[in-house]
Motif scaffolding. Structure first.
Motif, short mmCIF file in Angstrom:
data_model
loop_
_atom_site.label_atom_id
_atom_site.label_comp_id
_atom_site.label_asym_id
_atom_site.label_seq_id
_atom_site.Cartn_x
_atom_site.Cartn_y
_atom_site.Cartn_z
N UNK A 181 0.83 -1.21 0.00
CA UNK A 181 0.00 0.00 0.00
C UNK A 181 0.87 1.25 0.00
N UNK A 182 0.32 2.35 -0.49
CA UNK A 182 1.08 3.60 -0.60
C UNK A 182 0.31 4.77 0.01
N UNK A 183 1.07 5.77 0.44
CA UNK A 183 0.49 7.05 0.86
C UNK A 183 1.34 8.16 0.26
N UNK A 184 0.71 9.28 -0.04
CA UNK A 184 1.44 10.42 -0.58
C UNK A 184 1.77 11.44 0.50
N UNK A 189 -3.94 10.64 8.62
CA UNK A 189 -3.54 9.43 9.33
C UNK A 189 -3.77 9.64 10.83
N UNK A 190 -4.50 8.72 11.46
CA UNK A 190 -4.78 8.83 12.89
C UNK A 190 -4.31 7.56 13.60
N UNK A 191 -3.95 7.73 14.86
CA UNK A 191 -3.43 6.64 15.67
C UNK A 191 -4.45 6.31 16.75
N UNK A 202 -4.91 4.42 11.14
CA UNK A 202 -6.03 4.49 10.20
C UNK A 202 -5.86 5.71 9.33
N UNK A 203 -6.10 5.53 8.04
CA UNK A 203 -6.07 6.65 7.12
C UNK A 203 -7.51 7.07 6.84
N UNK A 204 -7.84 8.27 7.30
CA UNK A 204 -9.18 8.80 7.06
C UNK A 204 -9.32 9.21 5.61
N UNK A 205 -10.44 8.89 5.01
CA UNK A 205 -10.66 9.22 3.59
C UNK A 205 -11.45 10.51 3.51
#
Length: 205
Positions: A181-184, A189-191, A202-205
């Protein structure tokens, strides 16, 4: 660190370009090969005749410590790191410790509670030694770790350590072929920590 938490490309390429020119190298062809590896490994791998590899690596290191202009955090990285429990994260970098600390400070990132640098391993990435050492320092199996990486050498090191991998593409000018998976950026991003201390990112959309 470089390319995953902060962007030091401009500063690093200024220093390495000057060095490559002095060595008579094709600068444009050389620069893409020096990211994500220890400086001493980069220089040694060139097989240049008549040079003192350790002395040249120290010269590069001094130049990079002195030149941190334009070193910036990856968007969202400061808040993301501040949200992590201090006992649960570390930086594994191919940079020497003095350079790593200088760039972290220049980028305004929190200094890591644990940092594995070029001096701590005999063999750099793609060897997994750095990530295995970080896991031991965190008192956790490497298979329970999530590694954020941006270059192939680092991804291979993380894979060899048995860790999960997240590829950070913030500084990529070309698409990187990867099954991970990738992120830019770290924005969104939350912990989350549950009562048992289990951590989820978790990556919030």
């Amino acid at each position: 660190m470089d390319g995953t938490l902060l962007n030091s490309i401009a500063a690093a390429e200024r220093v390495w370009s000057r060095w490559a020119e002095r060595q008579g190298l094709d600068v444009e062809a050389f620069l893409p090969t020096m990211h994500g590896k220890r400086g001493i490994d980069t220089i040694r791998g060139l097989g240049l005749p008549g040079i003192d590899v350790e002395a040249e690596a120290l010269e590069i290191e001094r130049g990079e410590i002195e030149d941190v202009e334009g070193v910036l955090p990856i968007p969202g990285a400061v808040d993301f790191l501040n949200a992590l429990p201090s006992s649960r994260w570390a930086i594994v970098t191919s940079a020497p410790v003095a350079l790593a600390r200088a760039r972290i400070e220049a980028a305004g990132l929190p200094q890591p509670p644990r940092i594995i640098t070029a001096e701590d391993v005999k063999i750099g990435k793609p060897d997994p030694a750095g990530y295995l050492l970080a896991a031991r320092n965190l008192d956790v199996q490497s298979s329970r770790c999530l590694v954020f990486e941006d270059v192939t050498a680092g991804v291979k090191a993380a894979e060899a350590a048995g860790a999960d991998v997240m590829v950070v593409t913030a500084t990529h000018s070309h698409r990187m072929d990867t099954s991970h998976p990738t992120i830019s950026s770290y924005e969104g991003m939350t912990v989350h920590l549950d009562k048992a201390g289990e951590m989820r990112i978790v990556r919030e959309v």
